[in-house]
Design an enzyme around this catalytic site. Structure first.
Site, short mmCIF file in Angstrom:
data_model
loop_
_atom_site.label_atom_id
_atom_site.label_comp_id
_atom_site.label_asym_id
_atom_site.label_seq_id
_atom_site.Cartn_x
_atom_site.Cartn_y
_atom_site.Cartn_z
CG HIS A 252 -3.14 -5.34 2.72
ND1 HIS A 252 -2.69 -4.50 1.72
CD2 HIS A 252 -3.51 -6.47 2.09
CE1 HIS A 252 -2.76 -5.12 0.56
NE2 HIS A 252 -3.26 -6.32 0.75
CG ASP B 142 -1.61 -1.32 1.43
OD1 ASP B 142 -2.78 -1.44 1.06
OD2 ASP B 142 -0.97 -2.28 1.91
#
Ligand code: NAD
Ligand code: LMR
Length: 328
Positions: free
Chosen positions: A190, A162
């Site tokens: 996540h 990410d």
């Protein structure tokens, strides 16, 4: 070559992330070009998976990596994790047809309970654990809770993909090089609820908040693009991200082991209560690392928009935790 080899366990070793990961670990990209490694590879006992693993090991052999000091195939975490210094937990149960989120959580809870217990019994007391298999934060939380004799800070979850996705999007928007950006972070889970936060980010000493002074882009383009990138890759490739996920795993472990020289990176770590995140929640935080230890960047101002985003991703993680509480 004078350094003693270290043991690196990788689960799901015959999967697609495994295929993008093992060769880079063996070539020294994760732990340094002077650090020999012994690979301890875990796959499910299934004949097809074990055969595929043997094939990957044949290819590793054919690379004749000078740093590859040994490799082993395993079907039991109790042998795969023996004395391991690093454990990359990649293998997980994918969501199947008709499977609800709760079913996925339960199936993975079983895997990560067993693997946490095995790490607890047989791994090095200093083992550094990175969970990649989804839902990564909650799987890491389960493994940590199943390994009470290991320090809790040894368990981490992967938010680095990410983080890297956010870096690339931000660099393109600001017209700067990825390598010039510092002080970016991703808070939380996540999942699409993650909060990529560039309020503190700089490039060549200039604040990116001023360069990209566009809250509409932040809320309606940047955050959805980063948050939904995993789904966009699946849609485009017909398979989930693998090379970029392996790359993020290498970045995460390398920075943890070798240090960031004061630079911020994002790691999913068990909270110590910083920024009001309850203790033990496996949460993405800005950290710096040194001498094999990470430290949360403290004292950052959290404005109303950020607090709302942080609350949302925290709420999701707490729901996931609740969903597996009875299994722990
Ligand atoms: P894959 O299906 O190609 O490979 C997974 C492998 O794990 C398979 O070979 C399977 O046999 C093995 N496996 C399953 N259960 C196991 C167990 N209990 N022990 C050992 N091995 C086991 O999947 P992939 O594309 O390599 O992805 C692996 C995981 O990583 C998935 O859960 C995926 O959602 C996740 N992922 C996470 C991120 C992240 O940023 N955290 C990014 C991409 C993918
Ligand atoms: C990713 O972010 O690419 C993956 O976590 C997506 C997924 O669901 O496997």
């Amino acid at each position: 070559m004078s350094k003693k080899p270290v043991r690196v366990a990788v689960t799901g070793a015959a999967g697609q992330i495994g295929y993008a990961l093992l060769f880079r670990i063996a070539s020294g990209e994760m732990l340094g070009k002077d650090q020999p490694v012994i690979l301890q590879l875990l796959e499910i006992p299934d004949e097809k998976a074990q055969k595929a693993l043997k094939g990957v090991m044949m290819e590793l052999e054919d690379c004749a990596f000078p740093l590859l000091a040994g490799m082993e195939a395993h079907s039991d975490p109790m042998t795969a994790f023996k004395d391991t210094d690093y454990a990359l937990l990649v293998g997980a149960r994918p969501r199947g047809p008709g499977m609800e989120r709760a079913d996925l959580l339960a199936a993975n809870a079983q895997i990560f309970t067993a693997q946490g217990k095995a790490l607890d019994k047989v791994a090095s007391r200093n083992v550094k654990v990175l969970v990649v298999g989804n839902p990564a934060n909650t799987n890491a939380y389960i493994a940590m809770k199943s390994a009470p004799s290991l320090p809790r800070e040894n368990f981490t979850a992967m938010l680095r993909l990410d983080h890297n996705r956010a870096l690339s999007q931000l660099a393109a928007k600001a017209g700067v090089k990825v390598a010039d950006i510092e002080k970016l972070t991703v808070w939380g889970n996540h999942s699409p609820t993650m909060y990529a936060d560039y309020r503190f980010a700089t490039a060549n000493g200039k604040g990116l908040k001023d360069v990209v002074n566009d809250q509409d882009w932040n809320a309606n383009v940047f955050l959805p693009t980063v948050g939904k990138r995993g789904a966009a890759i699946i849609e485009a490739r017909g398979l989930s991200s693998a090379a970029s996920a392996a790359n993020a795993a290498i970045d995460h472990m390398r920075d943890w082991a070798l240090g960031t020289n004061g630079k911020w990176v994002t790691m999913g770590i068990p909270s110590n209560g910083d920024y009001g995140i309850p203790k033990d929640v496996m949460f993405g935080f800005p950290v710096t690392t040194k001498d094999g230890k990470y430290e949360v960047v403290k004292g950052l101002d959290i404005d109303a928009f950020s607090q709302e985003r942080i609350n949302k991703t925290l709420g999701e993680l707490q729901e996931e935790q609740k969903g597996v509480a009875h299994l722990l």
